[in-house]
Scaffold this motif. Structure first.
Motif, PDB file in Angstrom:
ATOM      1  N   ASP B 117       7.683 -10.116  -3.298  1.00  0.00           N
ATOM      2  CA  ASP B 117       8.877  -9.398  -2.846  1.00  0.00           C
ATOM      3  C   ASP B 117       9.932  -9.399  -3.943  1.00  0.00           C
ATOM      4  O   ASP B 117      10.612  -8.402  -4.185  1.00  0.00           O
ATOM      5  CB  ASP B 117       9.417 -10.079  -1.588  1.00  0.00           C
ATOM      6  CG  ASP B 117      10.571  -9.303  -0.995  1.00  0.00           C
ATOM      7  OD1 ASP B 117      10.408  -8.086  -0.818  1.00  0.00           O
ATOM      8  OD2 ASP B 117      11.632  -9.907  -0.756  1.00  0.00           O
ATOM      9  N   ARG B 118      10.044 -10.511  -4.607  1.00  0.00           N
ATOM     10  CA  ARG B 118      11.016 -10.635  -5.688  1.00  0.00           C
ATOM     11  C   ARG B 118      10.675  -9.667  -6.821  1.00  0.00           C
ATOM     12  O   ARG B 118      11.551  -8.954  -7.335  1.00  0.00           O
ATOM     13  CB  ARG B 118      10.978 -12.077  -6.181  1.00  0.00           C
ATOM     14  CG  ARG B 118      11.791 -12.269  -7.384  1.00  0.00           C
ATOM     15  CD  ARG B 118      12.117 -13.709  -7.652  1.00  0.00           C
ATOM     16  NE  ARG B 118      13.094 -13.665  -8.717  1.00  0.00           N
ATOM     17  CZ  ARG B 118      12.867 -14.087  -9.938  1.00  0.00           C
ATOM     18  NH1 ARG B 118      11.718 -14.648 -10.249  1.00  0.00           N
ATOM     19  NH2 ARG B 118      13.785 -13.960 -10.860  1.00  0.00           N
ATOM     20  N   LEU B 119       9.413  -9.639  -7.207  1.00  0.00           N
ATOM     21  CA  LEU B 119       9.017  -8.739  -8.288  1.00  0.00           C
ATOM     22  C   LEU B 119       9.279  -7.282  -7.897  1.00  0.00           C
ATOM     23  O   LEU B 119       9.692  -6.469  -8.713  1.00  0.00           O
ATOM     24  CB  LEU B 119       7.540  -8.926  -8.626  1.00  0.00           C
ATOM     25  CG  LEU B 119       7.217 -10.212  -9.379  1.00  0.00           C
ATOM     26  CD1 LEU B 119       5.736 -10.291  -9.673  1.00  0.00           C
ATOM     27  CD2 LEU B 119       8.007 -10.284 -10.677  1.00  0.00           C
ATOM     28  N   ASP B 120       9.049  -6.979  -6.630  1.00  0.00           N
ATOM     29  CA  ASP B 120       9.280  -5.613  -6.178  1.00  0.00           C
ATOM     30  C   ASP B 120      10.768  -5.278  -6.201  1.00  0.00           C
ATOM     31  O   ASP B 120      11.165  -4.152  -6.500  1.00  0.00           O
ATOM     32  CB  ASP B 120       8.707  -5.430  -4.769  1.00  0.00           C
ATOM     33  CG  ASP B 120       8.510  -3.970  -4.442  1.00  0.00           C
ATOM     34  OD1 ASP B 120       7.815  -3.295  -5.240  1.00  0.00           O
ATOM     35  OD2 ASP B 120       9.063  -3.490  -3.435  1.00  0.00           O
ATOM     36  N   ARG B 129      11.423   0.652   1.337  1.00  0.00           N
ATOM     37  CA  ARG B 129      10.893   0.859   2.684  1.00  0.00           C
ATOM     38  C   ARG B 129       9.395   0.562   2.748  1.00  0.00           C
ATOM     39  O   ARG B 129       8.885   0.114   3.760  1.00  0.00           O
ATOM     40  CB  ARG B 129      11.162   2.289   3.140  1.00  0.00           C
ATOM     41  CG  ARG B 129      12.616   2.521   3.533  1.00  0.00           C
ATOM     42  CD  ARG B 129      12.885   3.999   3.601  1.00  0.00           C
ATOM     43  NE  ARG B 129      12.588   4.637   2.308  1.00  0.00           N
ATOM     44  CZ  ARG B 129      12.601   5.947   2.100  1.00  0.00           C
ATOM     45  NH1 ARG B 129      12.865   6.772   3.091  1.00  0.00           N
ATOM     46  NH2 ARG B 129      12.349   6.436   0.915  1.00  0.00           N
ATOM     47  N   THR B 130       8.708   0.839   1.644  1.00  0.00           N
ATOM     48  CA  THR B 130       7.260   0.614   1.674  1.00  0.00           C
ATOM     49  C   THR B 130       6.909  -0.748   1.101  1.00  0.00           C
ATOM     50  O   THR B 130       5.737  -1.114   1.041  1.00  0.00           O
ATOM     51  CB  THR B 130       6.544   1.672   0.828  1.00  0.00           C
ATOM     52  OG1 THR B 130       7.009   1.555  -0.527  1.00  0.00           O
ATOM     53  CG2 THR B 130       6.838   3.059   1.333  1.00  0.00           C
ATOM     54  N   SER B 131       7.926  -1.469   0.697  1.00  0.00           N
ATOM     55  CA  SER B 131       7.685  -2.726   0.000  1.00  0.00           C
ATOM     56  C   SER B 131       6.777  -3.656   0.805  1.00  0.00           C
ATOM     57  O   SER B 131       5.800  -4.190   0.299  1.00  0.00           O
ATOM     58  CB  SER B 131       9.040  -3.361  -0.303  1.00  0.00           C
ATOM     59  OG  SER B 131       8.918  -4.732  -0.390  1.00  0.00           O
ATOM     60  N   LYS B 132       7.082  -3.787   2.084  1.00  0.00           N
ATOM     61  CA  LYS B 132       6.339  -4.730   2.909  1.00  0.00           C
ATOM     62  C   LYS B 132       4.859  -4.353   2.986  1.00  0.00           C
ATOM     63  O   LYS B 132       3.974  -5.191   2.823  1.00  0.00           O
ATOM     64  CB  LYS B 132       6.946  -4.751   4.319  1.00  0.00           C
ATOM     65  CG  LYS B 132       6.846  -6.090   4.943  1.00  0.00           C
ATOM     66  CD  LYS B 132       7.629  -6.188   6.234  1.00  0.00           C
ATOM     67  CE  LYS B 132       7.164  -7.439   6.935  1.00  0.00           C
ATOM     68  NZ  LYS B 132       6.944  -7.379   8.313  1.00  0.00           N
ATOM     69  N   ALA B 133       4.627  -3.066   3.226  1.00  0.00           N
ATOM     70  CA  ALA B 133       3.247  -2.598   3.353  1.00  0.00           C
ATOM     71  C   ALA B 133       2.497  -2.764   2.039  1.00  0.00           C
ATOM     72  O   ALA B 133       1.335  -3.189   2.023  1.00  0.00           O
ATOM     73  CB  ALA B 133       3.245  -1.124   3.771  1.00  0.00           C
ATOM     74  N   LEU B 139      -1.888  -8.237  -1.246  1.00  0.00           N
ATOM     75  CA  LEU B 139      -2.378  -9.574  -0.912  1.00  0.00           C
ATOM     76  C   LEU B 139      -3.772  -9.483  -0.292  1.00  0.00           C
ATOM     77  O   LEU B 139      -4.671 -10.268  -0.600  1.00  0.00           O
ATOM     78  CB  LEU B 139      -1.404 -10.245   0.068  1.00  0.00           C
ATOM     79  CG  LEU B 139      -0.102 -10.758  -0.553  1.00  0.00           C
ATOM     80  CD1 LEU B 139       0.900 -11.135   0.532  1.00  0.00           C
ATOM     81  CD2 LEU B 139      -0.387 -11.967  -1.446  1.00  0.00           C
ATOM     82  N   GLU B 140      -3.926  -8.513   0.570  1.00  0.00           N
ATOM     83  CA  GLU B 140      -5.207  -8.281   1.227  1.00  0.00           C
ATOM     84  C   GLU B 140      -6.294  -8.041   0.176  1.00  0.00           C
ATOM     85  O   GLU B 140      -7.384  -8.596   0.225  1.00  0.00           O
ATOM     86  CB  GLU B 140      -5.059  -7.046   2.129  1.00  0.00           C
ATOM     87  CG  GLU B 140      -6.292  -6.689   2.904  1.00  0.00           C
ATOM     88  CD  GLU B 140      -6.378  -7.510   4.178  1.00  0.00           C
ATOM     89  OE1 GLU B 140      -5.405  -7.449   4.940  1.00  0.00           O
ATOM     90  OE2 GLU B 140      -7.396  -8.202   4.376  1.00  0.00           O
TER      91      GLU B 140
ATOM     92  N   THR C  20      -5.085   5.484  -9.451  1.00  0.00           N
ATOM     93  CA  THR C  20      -5.673   4.618  -8.442  1.00  0.00           C
ATOM     94  C   THR C  20      -4.597   4.296  -7.436  1.00  0.00           C
ATOM     95  O   THR C  20      -3.420   4.251  -7.756  1.00  0.00           O
ATOM     96  CB  THR C  20      -6.113   3.289  -9.068  1.00  0.00           C
ATOM     97  OG1 THR C  20      -4.982   2.751  -9.719  1.00  0.00           O
ATOM     98  CG2 THR C  20      -7.221   3.508 -10.042  1.00  0.00           C
ATOM     99  N   THR C  21      -5.023   4.078  -6.239  1.00  0.00           N
ATOM    100  CA  THR C  21      -4.057   3.642  -5.250  1.00  0.00           C
ATOM    101  C   THR C  21      -4.433   2.229  -4.874  1.00  0.00           C
ATOM    102  O   THR C  21      -5.262   1.977  -4.020  1.00  0.00           O
ATOM    103  CB  THR C  21      -4.069   4.563  -4.033  1.00  0.00           C
ATOM    104  OG1 THR C  21      -4.031   5.885  -4.525  1.00  0.00           O
ATOM    105  CG2 THR C  21      -2.883   4.321  -3.147  1.00  0.00           C
ATOM    106  N   ALA C  22      -3.830   1.338  -5.566  1.00  0.00           N
ATOM    107  CA  ALA C  22      -4.227  -0.058  -5.430  1.00  0.00           C
ATOM    108  C   ALA C  22      -3.866  -0.601  -4.063  1.00  0.00           C
ATOM    109  O   ALA C  22      -4.538  -1.450  -3.531  1.00  0.00           O
ATOM    110  CB  ALA C  22      -3.549  -0.889  -6.496  1.00  0.00           C
ATOM    111  N   ALA C  23      -2.797  -0.071  -3.519  1.00  0.00           N
ATOM    112  CA  ALA C  23      -2.297  -0.672  -2.290  1.00  0.00           C
ATOM    113  C   ALA C  23      -3.046  -0.180  -1.054  1.00  0.00           C
ATOM    114  O   ALA C  23      -2.714  -0.550   0.046  1.00  0.00           O
ATOM    115  CB  ALA C  23      -0.827  -0.379  -2.137  1.00  0.00           C
ATOM    116  N   GLY C  24      -4.029   0.621  -1.266  1.00  0.00           N
ATOM    117  CA  GLY C  24      -4.821   1.041  -0.118  1.00  0.00           C
ATOM    118  C   GLY C  24      -4.327   2.340   0.455  1.00  0.00           C
ATOM    119  O   GLY C  24      -3.194   2.748   0.209  1.00  0.00           O
ATOM    120  N   PRO C  25      -5.170   3.018   1.203  1.00  0.00           N
ATOM    121  CA  PRO C  25      -4.878   4.377   1.645  1.00  0.00           C
ATOM    122  C   PRO C  25      -3.680   4.469   2.592  1.00  0.00           C
ATOM    123  O   PRO C  25      -2.958   5.444   2.576  1.00  0.00           O
ATOM    124  CB  PRO C  25      -6.156   4.810   2.363  1.00  0.00           C
ATOM    125  CG  PRO C  25      -6.959   3.573   2.576  1.00  0.00           C
ATOM    126  CD  PRO C  25      -6.489   2.549   1.621  1.00  0.00           C
TER     127      PRO C  25
END
Ligand SMILES: Nc1ncnc2c1ncn2[C@@H]1O[C@H](COP(=O)(O)OP(=O)(O)OP(=O)(O)O)[C@@H](O)[C@H]1O
Ligand SMILES: [Mg+2]
Lengths: 430, 347, 313
Positions: B117-120, B129-133, B139-140, C20-25
């Motif tokens: 979060d800090r890096l973002d 707004r999309t930071s969390k996702a 991480l996933e 690339t979309t690293a964060a997923g679709p």
């Protein structure tokens, strides 16, 4: 690489800009040519004639007398002892007449003296102590009588016989020229105000005083700075008081009023009628009219020794030798040891544990700490005396840039603005 | 400045088209200590490539990567990353570059998630707004969701490495610059990283990866560059580099029984266009008893023939085929050959 | 670097053909939208909040603040117990006034904290700012995010300043609280002996706190510059505190009176002005101008150093 060097140019430019910004106010005080031309006599006349001015301001006092420094941190807060050496800041408020307040500023303390007509107070914030000086009824009556008497005498004088300020100034100048050269120096700016500078230079080489320089405000003729230069150090004045900030507005009533703060200790000092009588009794031979020099007065014809007051003029035990700036005053029958252990000690400043451990003056402070009975610290007057004076054969010598004193073991005291050799010679010790 | 570089003719430097995501010219770094860590290298990472950046310890890989990321100012030479000159264009270019430099580094007392979060938050162009996702997805992707709430200080070495990768994947990237990404990872983690790199490459990203695990690099990279003592010794397509530039065709490895060796030799010699009489020299034979009783492997260079011709030809010649495969010279062999056997660091 | 970056954007204009979309679709669209290399509004605020959270959220820093806030409380309790005997006439001139008026606890506490504790807190924040990140290796990741070095430096400076401000505010608040509870408030007797109403007295105490805080800004800048030179935060802290101490020592040597007006700490104790009958705004102005000068010089030094330094940690 070029870019890199450019970047380091930014702090360099900033430093230059900052330096310039700090230097500009200093340069602004460099010259003042706005004032009309004058002469020493005209200036003195204008000063004598000037109305008392209400004013307030901040002044910096600096003493370079060659004495040990006692900053406010060491005397436990602002204290008149700080004036012995070093720089002190002073604030002044006065209505130009009866009421004024002078404050000596310490880092986190203040020593104030307030004068309101016949009453006066001092207040030390560090000690939370008030000294109240007042007159008893007899003294008040005496003072009122003296005032009325003076008024009556002034009224009785034929107005035509009173010299004009100009004439008086001429006479004062003529008188002074026996011992000194009085000249006008370049005009200066003091506390942002244009000022005339009067310079008084002793004619003799037998004195420690090299010259005295006083700056008078060009508008109100209030003295704005005072410098005493010693012949021992020509780089900076030995004693200097100069306003850094002045306002010619009348100070508020609150500034001039004094009320004893809650919880402060109060010491009452009442001046009695007898005290006043002893202090103001006119010495023999001085009673009479305002001295007026004859029209044909010529200082060059005067025998200087004639100006030295005779024995009858002086109090018991006091005699004077030398002339003008080189005068030496001798007082015999003084019990220095008694003085030190008595009165002086009672007034000595408290010396608390200094938060400024490790300062060079710390040793000095250490020495001053006597072992007072109450367990606290007190400035030991004997230690201070020992510190300020040096032993010579037959007595102790006090040396400073402007004043020398000699206390002989047989109880004589010699004081003068002269080299110490002169004092030793006068005491027969050389 | 950049145009002169891009248009310049790179003689001696093999290129894959003119479209490079990283291109340097005479890139040099001389540290204030006097050490020349990188000495005039001409790096070229083609778009879409997975570039294995190899070299012994202290050869200058990390220093090069620091210059590519604008962390270190080159002493001389130029570096273009995604077409932008570094370090001048760092702010414009780096949002499209994910990086892992010399191991992960995060605030030890913050959790993994808070660190990301800090890096973002530092990213002036990121959408809060999309930071969390995005953080959750990153991480996933590195398998760290379960440990996201642990303080970084309590992470294992591999978890730290994974968090570093997650940081590199916070945003969609066109280029990933990974300095030893598998350092400290368990076998699964190493495999995951390999998969990740492949996946990213398939999605169109280019990858510059430095590693000492040559086997790992060998499995994923399409290009390699080998550094030693600050110099780029060789770079180009992996196969070209490993075959020493000879391009003499693939080597085929046939597993058969000892009785069929001669038949196999003949077939292989014919396919390679070698005189059958010298077939015994053209193909080497090794015992492979671990594959079964009497099993041997026959290895030969194919020359101009295609691998797909080998099996039918052997079958037609009644050679028993237990297995057929190819053998590329190992990257390690090439690496050691190029940089020397010595164990001590060169500088 | 940071200045040239904006203008260099056209260099990078060569648009990628695929990404690339690293964060997923599931976040793909949002991410695509966020890819304009333009700076978002409020982005600096977000950065600053994040930095503040980092500084103020750190356990070590919270402990430090708590410790600092305990100074006036402990002092108050000690004075309440020993009351007028042992401490009378010792310490700063107003320590024995606290018993009569809790307001004096504010000045006394700030007086006691100004020479060492507040500079210590300030230098810890400064040391962490850049050197701490460099030492931990996080600096290289912050810069490759990327962020302009100048922007990061400003955010770091503001965070360190805020930490210092919070420290001063906490000491003041704790002193007001302890002073009020233990001794009660009364009209304020000034150093000159004059007395002003309580409300004015409280305002003046706030003035003291504000001036003390402003007096420390120069030290923040000095610390920040040191921070850009080193990778060991403890070294930076020590060096910064030493600067404050050396400055105090030099300020006490009469032989050096020529340089006194330029010393960082020369005007630090001028907060006593707020306890005088007429507050000399010109003197306080000199103090603030001096701090501004130190901030300008050391701030620009820090900027020049940080924007040109090689990050090799
Ligand atoms: N800040 C520095 N100052 C001086 N020399 C340095 C600095 N950083 C690196 N070097 C030197 O530069 C050389 C290259 O270092 P670099 O870290 O780039 O090597 P590397 O290829 O990444 O090594 P490794 O495989 O061990 O990570 C080394 O000899 C190193 O000592
Ligand atoms: Mg490395």
């Amino acid at each position: 690489m070029k870019n890199k060097r450019l970047r380091w140019a930014v702090p360099a430019a900033t430093a230059v800009a900052v330096g310039t910004a700090f230097a500009i106010p200093a340069l602004a005080t460099a010259s003042a040519d706005e004032l009309p031309e004058t002469t020493p006599a005209d200036l003195l006349a204008a000063v004598a004639q000037a109305e008392p001015t209400a004013m307030s301001g901040t002044a910096v006092y600096t003493a370079r007398l060659g004495l040990p420094e006692l900053p406010a941190e060491m005397t436990g807060g602002a204290d008149p002892l700080n004036l012995l050496s070093g720089s002190s800041t002073i604030r002044v408020w006065t209505d130009g007449a009866e009421r004024s307040r002078v404050s000596l500023l310490g880092t986190t303390s203040e020593y104030s003296a307030v004068v309101d007509g016949p009453e006066a107070w001092t207040y030390s914030s560090a000690k939370n102590a008030v000294v109240h000086v007042s007159l008893d009824d007899a003294a008040t009556a005496q003072l009122d009588a003296a005032k009325a008497d003076a008024q009556a005498r002034a009224d009785a004088v034929d107005p035509a016989s009173i010299p004009t300020p100009e004439a008086l100034a001429e006479q004062v100048l003529a008188f002074a020229s026996m011992t000194s050269e009085v000249t006008l120096d370049d005009n200066v700016v003091v506390a942002g105000r244009d000022a005339y500078q009067l310079e008084i230079t002793p004619l003799t080489d037998d004195t420690l005083v090299d010259r005295i320089v006083v700056a008078f405000d060009g508008e109100t003729y209030v003295p704005l700075s005072y410098q005493a230069w010693s012949s021992m150090d020509t780089s900076a004045p030995a004693l200097e008081v100069a306003f850094t900030d002045v306002s010619m507005d009348a100070p508020s009533d609150a500034a001039l009023a004094f009320s004893t703060p809650d919880g402060a200790t109060v010491e009452e000092k009442v001046v009695t009628g007898e005290d006043l009588a002893a202090a103001t009794a006119p010495a023999e031979g001085t009673e009479g009219d305002v001295p007026v020099l004859p029209e044909d007065f010529d200082p060059s014809t005067l025998d200087p020794s004639a100006l030295t007051p005779g024995a009858g003029f002086l109090p018991e035990g006091t005699s004077i030798s030398g002339f003008g700036w080189a005068t030496v005053v001798e007082q015999s029958g003084v019990d220095v040891a008694g003085l030190l252990s008595g009165d002086v000690d009672a007034d000595a400043a408290d010396l608390p544990a200094s938060p400024w451990a490790g300062r060079p003056a710390e040793d000095l402070a250490e020495e001053f700490r006597g072992s007072a009975a109450d367990g606290g610290f007190s400035l030991d007057a004997t230690a201070l005396y020992d510190q300020l004076t040096t032993p010579v054969e037959g007595g102790r010598l006090f040396t400073s840039a402007l004043l020398s004193a000699l206390v002989t073991d047989d109880g004589r005291v010699f004081v003068g603005s002269v080299p110490t050799d002169t004092l030793l010679a006068a005491a027969g010790l050389a | 400045m950049s145009s002169t570089l891009t248009e310049r003719d790179h003689d001696g430097v093999p290129t894959t088209g003119g479209d490079a995501v990283v291109r340097t010219r005479g890139l040099t770094k001389k540290f204030r200590s006097g050490q020349v860590a990188v000495d005039g290298i001409d790096l070229e990472v083609p778009r879409g490539a997975v570039y294995g950046f190899l070299g012994p310890n202290g050869s200058g890989k990390t220093t090069t990567i620091r210059m590519l990321l604008g962390l270190v100012q080159p002493t001389s030479g130029e570096a273009l990353v995604l077409g932008g000159a570094m370090p001048r264009s760092a702010v414009a270019v780096l949002p499209r570059v994910g990086a892992l430099v010399e191991g992960p580094a995060f605030q030890p007392y913050l959790t993994g998630r808070r660190n990301l979060d800090r890096l973002d938050a530092v990213d002036m162009t990121a959408d809060p707004r999309t930071s969390k996702a995005r953080i959750g997805a990153a991480l996933e992707r590195v398998g760290l969701s379960a440990a996201a709430a642990k303080p970084y200080r309590n992470y294992s070495l591999g978890m730290k490495q994974r968090l570093g990768l997650a940081a590199a994947l916070l945003r969609p990237r066109d280029l990933l610059i990974l300095d030893e990404p598998t350092n400290g990872l368990d076998p699964q983690g190493t495999r995951e990283v390999r998969h990740l790199i492949r996946e990213l490459a398939e999605d169109g990203a280019s990858v510059l990866v430095s590693s000492h695990l040559l086997a790992e690099i060998d499995q994923v990279c399409t290009h390699v560059g080998v550094m030693s003592r600050g110099k780029l010794l060789v770079q180009g397509e992996r196969d070209v580099v490993t075959s020493g530039g000879r391009q003499s065709g693939e080597r085929v490895v046939i597993t058969t029984l000892r009785d069929h060796v001669d038949g196999a030799r003949r077939v292989l010699a014919r396919l390679a266009g070698v005189d059958p009489s010298s077939a015994s020299e053209a193909a080497s034979v090794e015992d492979a008893d671990h594959l079964g009783d009497g099993a041997v492997t026959v290895t030969a260079t194919l020359g101009g023939a295609s691998l797909s011709d080998v099996a039918p030809a052997l079958v037609a010649a009644d050679v028993l085929v237990l297995g057929i495969g190819t053998d590329r010279p190992s990257l390690e062999d090439v690496f050691v050959e190029l940089t020397g056997e010595g164990f001590d660091v060169a500088r | 670097m940071s200045h040239a970056e904006a203008t260099a954007a056209p260099d990078a204009a060569e648009a990628p053909t695929s990404r690339t979309t690293a964060a997923g679709p599931e976040v793909r669209e949002a991410s695509e939208a966020s890819e304009a290399p333009t700076r978002r509004r409020g982005a600096f605020g977000r950065l600053l909040r994040s930095e503040l959270g980092l500084v103020l959220g750190r356990r070590r820093n919270q402990l430090l603040l708590a410790l600092l806030a305990s100074v006036p409380i402990l002092l108050g309790i000690v004075l309440a117990i020993v009351s007028d005997s042992a401490y009378a006439g010792q310490g700063p001139g107003f320590i024995d006034r606290i018993g009569g008026n809790g307001l004096f606890l504010v000045v006394t506490s700030l007086f006691l904290c100004t020479p060492f504790l507040l500079p210590l807190v300030t230098s810890i924040a400064a040391g962490d700012a850049i050197a701490g990140e460099a030492g931990g290796g996080t600096l290289r990741y912050l810069l490759t995010v990327p962020v302009r070095r100048g922007t990061l430096l400003v955010a770091k400076a503001l965070a360190a300043m805020t930490f210092m401000l919070v420290a001063v505010a906490l000491v003041t608040a704790a002193a007001l609280l302890a002073g009020g509870l233990l001794f009660g408030f009364d009209d304020l007797t000034l150093l000159s002996g004059q007395t002003i109403p309580l409300t004015d007295g409280v305002l003046r105490m706030l003035g003291v706190a504000g001036y003390v805080a402003m007096s420390l800004t120069g030290l923040v800048a000095v610390g920040l510059f040191f921070s850009t030179l080193a990778e060991v935060p403890v070294g930076v802290m020590a060096a910064t505190v030493v600067v404050a101490i050396v400055s105090t020592v030099l300020d006490s040597l009469p032989q050096l009176s020529a340089i006194h007006p330029f010393l960082l700490t020369h005007h630090w104790f001028d907060f006593a002005e707020f306890l005088r009958f007429e507050v000399s705004w010109s003197l306080l102005g000199q103090g603030l101008a001096l701090q501004a000068a130190w901030v300008a010089i050391f701030g620009s030094l820090a900027w020049a150093r940080f924007t040109t330094a090689d990050i090799t940690s």
